[in-house]
Write an enzyme that holds these catalytic residues in place. Structure first.
Site, PDB file in Angstrom:
ATOM      1  N   GLY A 117       4.332  -2.535   6.779  1.00  0.00           N
ATOM      2  CA  GLY A 117       4.718  -1.132   6.625  1.00  0.00           C
ATOM      3  C   GLY A 117       3.740  -0.302   5.810  1.00  0.00           C
ATOM      4  O   GLY A 117       2.534  -0.493   5.846  1.00  0.00           O
ATOM      5  N   ARG A 168      -4.461  -4.177  14.875  1.00  0.00           N
ATOM      6  CA  ARG A 168      -3.612  -5.172  15.528  1.00  0.00           C
ATOM      7  C   ARG A 168      -4.357  -5.948  16.612  1.00  0.00           C
ATOM      8  O   ARG A 168      -4.054  -7.116  16.859  1.00  0.00           O
ATOM      9  CB  ARG A 168      -2.358  -4.502  16.108  1.00  0.00           C
ATOM     10  N   LYS A 186      14.462   4.568   0.335  1.00  0.00           N
ATOM     11  CA  LYS A 186      15.907   4.346   0.300  1.00  0.00           C
ATOM     12  C   LYS A 186      16.329   2.938  -0.110  1.00  0.00           C
ATOM     13  O   LYS A 186      15.767   1.958   0.363  1.00  0.00           O
ATOM     14  CB  LYS A 186      16.498   4.642   1.686  1.00  0.00           C
ATOM     15  N   GLY A 202       9.255  -3.978  10.267  1.00  0.00           N
ATOM     16  CA  GLY A 202      10.663  -4.373  10.392  1.00  0.00           C
ATOM     17  C   GLY A 202      10.862  -5.878  10.372  1.00  0.00           C
ATOM     18  O   GLY A 202      11.802  -6.390   9.762  1.00  0.00           O
TER      19      GLY A 202
END
Length: 395
Positions: A352, A36, A198, A375
């Site tokens: 992610g 990052r 999920k 996110g």
């Protein structure tokens, strides 16, 4: 509408506030992955080359207690940033006050400072108007290059922008161009590959992509909820019982829109959630009652590769199996290779775990764009308005 970016600003002699995403993993005060920091270098270097005076700031981790402050200082980040830039970076262990203001005022053209973790201020995550106004008062112009927090309305992005306006840094601009491009006007055919555990994490994304994509390929733990919706027996595989009906609705919606929604044809199954336990590959129509699916099989990897042929835009979010366990990483590796080897396609990873997988597997260079926000990229793919992007001025 095109957004203003750092190239549109007059920077020489200006105090340039830049919100970066230096939320890096650390162990015992040592940075374990500096991706990052590296990702922010082009914007920082450009501002310094133009004679701007850089005032950089970021959050680091969650700060709930006073004890958290002992392990969440940005001081090690300032040291690493100085090494990467090859020049001094002044670190100010304050988030407001005389010492900070004096350090900002002491900057000369092409010098840089970093101040302390924005989350040391309780008002940061609440977008406290007084805090946003105070931070804005430290600079002349504001550059937002922190896509990782673009889905949050915080004092350090939206708050400052409400007083100074904002321009996108190069990293933020790339996210707007690529992830925003998928949402707004992708080159077709557009193929989306979605994995992860999920369905509930990806409902908004699937729903939005059914409106945009030509094909949606589904793997990962969430594939079993879709299989259950098809009436298949899934043994002890991961299941969101309360999402079976929704999975059926999503499949019906895709069919009605003429979108191909493709599920795996085979899976690696085991009696235990363990890398040491024996496993076999079975058809998805023959999952034993006492076993669980932990990855997609080789036939699925081939099927997905065939469905990717001719794609002009590919967006991938989520692993195909439990890729942290080496026995169940094959599906993710196979899909990653298939996308990486496509020709004449814009290939995008939506942050992610998939981003981590591609980097870990050495495929990072072969993708057009790897998103820096987990996110944030999910919410962007859902078609949501992100406060951090919305608060950047239009050209």
């Amino acid at each position: 509408m095109a957004k203003k970016n750092v190239r549109d600003l007059e920077l020489k002699g200006k105090k340039v506030l830049i919100r970066v995403d230096f939320n890096v993993p650390m162990k015992d005060g040592v940075i374990t992955n500096d991706n990052r920091i590296v990702a922010a270098l082009p914007t920082i270097k450009y501002i310094l080359e133009q004679g701007g005076r850089v005032v950089a700031f970021s959050h680091l981790g969650k700060v709930k207690t006073e004890e958290d402050k002992l392990t969440k200082s940005l001081k090690p980040v300032a040291e690493r940033l100085a090494e990467l830039l090859g020049q001094d970076v002044t670190f100010v262990a304050e988030t407001r006050g005389e010492a900070l203001e004096a350090a900002v005022n002491a900057l000369n053209d092409s010098e840089i400072m970093l101040f302390e973790n924005t989350r040391f201020e309780k008002g940061e995550t609440k977008n406290d108007p007084e805090l946003g106004k105070y931070w804005a008062s430290l600079g002349d112009v504001f550059v937002n290059d922190a896509f990782g927090t673009a889905h949050r309305a915080h004092a350090s992005n939206k708050g400052i922008a409400s007083h100074l306006g904002a321009a996108a840094g190069f990293l933020m601009q790339k996210e707007i161009d690529f992830i925003g491009g998928v949402v707004e006007a992708p080159e077709r055919p557009l193929v989306a590959i979605l994995g992860g555990a999920k369905v509930s994490d990806k409902i908004g994304v699937i729903n939005n992509l059914i409106e945009k994509a030509d094909k949606i390929l589904i793997g990962g733990g969430m594939m079993f909820t879709f299989m259950k919706a098809q009436g298949k027996e899934i043994g002890k595989s991961l299941l969101e019982e309360d999402k079976v009906e929704l999975a059926k609705e999503l499949m019906d919606k895709a069919a009605a829109k003429g979108v191909e929604l493709i599920l795996p044809v085979d899976a690696l199954v085991s009696k235990e959630f363990s890398n040491e336990a024996p496993f076999t590959t079975v058809s998805v129509d023959a999952i034993p009652a006492d076993e669980m699916g932990l990855d997609v099989g080789a036939e699925t990897v081939k099927l997905f590769a065939s469905k990717l042929e001719g794609a002009k835009t590919v967006v991938w979010n989520g692993p195909m199996g439990v890729f942290e366990m080496s026995n169940f990483a094959g599906g993710t590796i196979g899909v990653c290779e298939s996308i990486a080897n496509l020709e004449n396609a814009t290939t995008i990873i939506g942050g992610g775990d998939s981003a981590a997988a591609a980097i870990q597997l050495g495929f990072a260079e072969k993708f057009t764009h790897i998103s820096t926000g987990g996110g944030a990229s999910l919410e962007y793919l859902e078609g949501k308005v992100l406060p951090g992007i919305e608060s950047i001025d239009n050209k």
